[in-house]
Design an enzyme around this catalytic site. Structure first.
Site, PDB file in Angstrom:
ATOM      1  N   LEU A 115       0.814  -1.209   0.000  1.00  0.00           N
ATOM      2  CA  LEU A 115       0.000   0.000   0.000  1.00  0.00           C
ATOM      3  C   LEU A 115       0.850   1.262   0.000  1.00  0.00           C
ATOM      4  O   LEU A 115       0.538   2.223  -0.713  1.00  0.00           O
ATOM      5  CB  LEU A 115      -0.930   0.003   1.215  1.00  0.00           C
ATOM      6  CG  LEU A 115      -2.167  -0.882   1.115  1.00  0.00           C
ATOM      7  CD1 LEU A 115      -2.765  -1.129   2.499  1.00  0.00           C
ATOM      8  CD2 LEU A 115      -3.206  -0.261   0.202  1.00  0.00           C
TER       9      LEU A 115
ATOM     10  N   LYS B 171      -4.413  -0.721  15.920  1.00  0.00           N
ATOM     11  CA  LYS B 171      -5.198  -0.043  14.895  1.00  0.00           C
ATOM     12  C   LYS B 171      -6.387   0.709  15.490  1.00  0.00           C
ATOM     13  O   LYS B 171      -6.786   1.755  14.963  1.00  0.00           O
ATOM     14  CB  LYS B 171      -5.664  -1.058  13.853  1.00  0.00           C
ATOM     15  CG  LYS B 171      -4.533  -1.580  12.961  1.00  0.00           C
ATOM     16  CD  LYS B 171      -3.802  -0.456  12.262  1.00  0.00           C
ATOM     17  CE  LYS B 171      -2.866  -0.948  11.177  1.00  0.00           C
ATOM     18  NZ  LYS B 171      -2.106   0.173  10.540  1.00  0.00           N
TER      19      LYS B 171
ATOM     20  N   ASP C 246      14.090   4.731  11.329  1.00  0.00           N
ATOM     21  CA  ASP C 246      13.046   4.065  12.106  1.00  0.00           C
ATOM     22  C   ASP C 246      12.113   5.119  12.670  1.00  0.00           C
ATOM     23  O   ASP C 246      12.448   5.814  13.634  1.00  0.00           O
ATOM     24  CB  ASP C 246      13.691   3.256  13.230  1.00  0.00           C
ATOM     25  CG  ASP C 246      12.681   2.476  14.059  1.00  0.00           C
ATOM     26  OD1 ASP C 246      11.472   2.642  13.848  1.00  0.00           O
ATOM     27  OD2 ASP C 246      13.121   1.709  14.942  1.00  0.00           O
TER      28      ASP C 246
ATOM     29  N   TYR D 227      -2.396  -6.351  16.976  1.00  0.00           N
ATOM     30  CA  TYR D 227      -2.646  -5.536  15.785  1.00  0.00           C
ATOM     31  C   TYR D 227      -3.977  -4.784  15.902  1.00  0.00           C
ATOM     32  O   TYR D 227      -4.070  -3.591  15.590  1.00  0.00           O
ATOM     33  CB  TYR D 227      -2.641  -6.454  14.563  1.00  0.00           C
ATOM     34  CG  TYR D 227      -2.927  -5.801  13.244  1.00  0.00           C
ATOM     35  CD1 TYR D 227      -1.988  -4.974  12.638  1.00  0.00           C
ATOM     36  CD2 TYR D 227      -4.131  -6.036  12.570  1.00  0.00           C
ATOM     37  CE1 TYR D 227      -2.240  -4.393  11.406  1.00  0.00           C
ATOM     38  CE2 TYR D 227      -4.391  -5.464  11.341  1.00  0.00           C
ATOM     39  CZ  TYR D 227      -3.447  -4.645  10.768  1.00  0.00           C
ATOM     40  OH  TYR D 227      -3.700  -4.070   9.542  1.00  0.00           O
TER      41      TYR D 227
ATOM     42  N   ASP E  40      11.057   3.809   4.348  1.00  0.00           N
ATOM     43  CA  ASP E  40      10.901   2.376   4.583  1.00  0.00           C
ATOM     44  C   ASP E  40      12.158   1.858   5.264  1.00  0.00           C
ATOM     45  O   ASP E  40      13.274   2.153   4.837  1.00  0.00           O
ATOM     46  CB  ASP E  40      10.660   1.615   3.280  1.00  0.00           C
ATOM     47  CG  ASP E  40      10.002   0.269   3.528  1.00  0.00           C
ATOM     48  OD1 ASP E  40       8.783   0.160   3.307  1.00  0.00           O
ATOM     49  OD2 ASP E  40      10.707  -0.668   3.948  1.00  0.00           O
TER      50      ASP E  40
END
Length: 302
Positions: free
Chosen positions: A19, A175, A73, A171, A38
């Site tokens: 994405l 989120k 990072d 996770y 990244d």
């Protein structure tokens, strides 16, 4: 392309693949100069390398766009601060921040180790907070100096954060936290010209193609509903000046579908005017639940 982001400078985290890569390419195609962040880690967050980010930068350049790689990072103070500096020092400004970086360490709760909990919360939630913090500080300073920005932040939540997902307690919690962070940032930063929204994408990435292999498989012919590029047009629009007035909202995006999520709203209620007994509270709760809309099932529940 329409040049919707012409003259804008955008940061995309986790942009080496999936994405994030799709968002970076789409923003560049609409005229944005892009900082491609990244860390180059594996699916579980281990390892590192700037190769994926540079490949996307090279791809943008080959298409006539402008981009620079950042391998820091962003879940560290220095990494996040240097990310914002990379945009400002390279291109002289920052207009859009797309927080996308993340990875998975799936376990059922009884098998979920503390390290796996901390690692996922760190990258997803702290990895949203720190870039947002330093970008917000930059934009506040710009506004106070009389250079009011038309700044945009696009955060990345998930259906797991909205409804839960079996085997993904870490996770899902991260989120869900991103949604809360989005709402607070939108309320705090609006006065400085910063609009903050979140998307909950469904697409084929390294994090989904193994877990949901059957759903994510690309068709041999026809529309590829799970292609990550399907999500990016909404991200580009939210990251552009055209999204003026839209803030504090969460959107689901999948294939050709866009949904505005309406979040927690008060449902059936009862007020006795004084304290309930436990039995009364239970009886009343059951009556209210009978009147309420049933919640969406947790994904993967049996």
């Amino acid at each position: 392309m329409s040049g919707l982001c012409s003259e804008r400078v955008a940061i995309v985290t986790g942009a080496g693949r999936g994405l994030g890569r799709a968002h970076a390419l789409a923003l560049a195609a609409e005229g944005a100069k892009v900082v491609v962040n990244d860390l180059g880690v594996g699916l579980d967050g281990t390892g590192s390398g700037t190769g994926p980010a540079q490949l996307v930068v090279d791809e943008i350049g080959a298409r006539g766009g402008q981009a620079v790689a950042h391998g820091g990072d962003i879940a560290t103070t220095e990494g996040a601060a240097s990310l914002i500096r990379a945009a400002v020092e390279t291109y002289g400004r920052l207009d859009t921040l797309v927080n996308n970086a993340g990875f998975l360490r799936d376990r059922m709760l009884v098998n979920l180790g503390e390290d796996d909990w901390d690692a996922v919360l760190r990258v997803h939630l702290k990895g949203h907070f720190l870039p947002l913090k330093y970008a917000a500080a930059h934009w506040r300073a710009e506004a106070k100096a009389g250079r009011a920005p038309a700044a945009r932040v696009v955060n990345t939540t998930s259906g797991a954060g909205l409804s839960g997902s079996v085997g993904q307690g870490n996770y899902s919690a991260a989120k869900a936290g991103i949604i809360g962070l989005t709402l607070v940032a939108a309320a705090e930063m609006g006065r400085y010209g910063v609009l903050v929204n979140a998307i909950a994408p469904a697409a084929r990435t390294r994090m989904t193609e193994a877990t949901f292999a059957e759903t994510m498989t690309a068709p041999d012919t026809g529309f590829d509903a799970m292609a990550p590029e399907n999500v990016s047009p909404l991200v580009v629009w939210l990251g552009s000046a055209a999204s003026a007035g839209v803030t504090g909202r969460v959107f689901e995006a999948e294939g050709g579908r866009i949904t505005v999520m309406e979040g927690w709203r008060p449902g059936p209620t009862a007020d006795k005017g004084t304290r309930w007994s436990p039995a009364e509270a239970g009886e009343t709760a059951l009556k209210l639940l009978a009147e309420a809309t049933a919640p969406e099932p947790v994904y993967g529940a049996r």
